[in-house]
Enzyme design. Structure first.
Site: not given
Ligand code: AMP
Length: 282
Positions: A32, A38, A150, A186, A188
């Site tokens: 999320g 995403h 990423k 990100s 974060r």
């Molecule tokens: P997360 O919500 O951070 O766990 O990320 C969910 C998915 O989105 C994971 O497969 C991440 O690698 C991908 N993701 C997060 N940030 C990026 C980004 N800047 N570019 C591409 N994919 C991303």
């Protein structure tokens, strides 16, 4: 409309109905706090399959007790709106008890590609990721699942897990979406103060400089040391790693040169209270 379901039973019923109508399904697991990175995964899935399912679950098993599970940004209404804008068909948003019911006692144990880098810095991280991703793949039964480069080591770990466990799904890696100044998007990044956000651009810049210098013949170790020094000078308080690694198994490269190996630069560094990770191909 992006439909929201909260139970595995509803998720499976919908996915099986699509498959019965010969529509292939793509799963995009997330925690999320959605951003354009995403959404780019969903768009990539839409070029390959007819139906897309995003999951949003902040997975407690991948956070250590001292980490940011409680502080992690959450906002389902906004996430659902963003999914709607890209035409995502289904949002799977289970609660903790749906994913880990009372008495839950099973986890995935990993060796190999999960051990260095993030695995060394965050010992319980990949076990938690592999457990929840395996559950999601079994729950949703997708034809493909899309993960971002990423989180490059995570992508390699998930490829390994699906191969090792014969999970019938194609894992697709998607390029990293970046802000205009080059910082990887990100969830974060929301933790960064305006000053920290301005300083954060030093991360991709130091990475690009390190890659350019090894390509010009600089020794790997010297380029890594220069990269760490550049981050310290920009105000990063700690660098967990700034490493050139083999792009497939993430083992260390020889000290002197890239030796023709397919290499990847992977970095994790702290800016104030925020830990940023990034990686680039060489
Ligand atoms: P997360 O919500 O951070 O766990 O990320 C969910 C998915 O989105 C994971 O497969 C991440 O690698 C991908 N993701 C997060 N940030 C990026 C980004 N800047 N570019 C591409 N994919 C991303």
């Amino acid at each position: 409309m992006t439909r929201i379901v909260r139970t595995v039973a509803e998720l499976r019923q919908q996915v099986r109905a699509w498959k019965a109508a010969s529509e292939q399904v793509g799963l995009i697991p997330t925690m999320g706090a959605l951003h354009d990175g995403h959404l780019s995964l969903i768009r990539l899935a839409q070029t390959k399959v007819a139906r897309t399912v995003a999951s949003v679950f902040v997975n407690p098993k991948q956070f250590a007790p001292h980490e940011d599970f409680d502080a992690y940004p959450r906002g389902e209404a906004r996430d659902a709106e963003l999914l709607e804008t890209v035409g995502c068909d289904l949002l799977f948003a289970p609660n903790g008890a749906e994913m880990y019911p009372e008495g839950f006692a099973t986890s995935i144990n990993l060796t190999g590609v999960s051990e260095p880098l993030e695995g060394a810095a965050r010992p319980q991280f990949f076990g938690g990721v592999a457990t929840v991703v395996t559950k999601l793949l079994i729950q949703a039964e997708p034809d493909i699942a899309v993960f971002g480069e990423k989180d490059y080591q995570q992508l390699q770990v998930i490829r390994r897990v699906t191969r090792d466990l014969d999970l019938p799904v194609e894992i697709v890696g998607a390029p990293t979406a970046r802000a205009e100044d080059g910082l990887a998007l990100s969830s974060r990044n929301a933790y960064l103060s305006p000053e920290e956000r301005a300083a954060a651009v030093a991360l991709p810049n130091a990475m690009k400089a390190a890659i350019a210098s090894v390509q010009a013949g600089e020794r790997v170790e010297a380029a890594e040391a220069a990269g760490k020094a550049a981050l310290a000078a920009a105000g990063f308080r700690q660098v967990d790693y700034f490493d050139f690694r083999d792009a497939d198994d993430l083992s260390r490269l020889g000290p002197d040169a890239l030796n023709g190996a397919k290499a990847r630069l992977l970095v994790a560094a702290w800016l104030g209270k925020t830990r940023l990770i990034d990686n680039m191909g060489v």
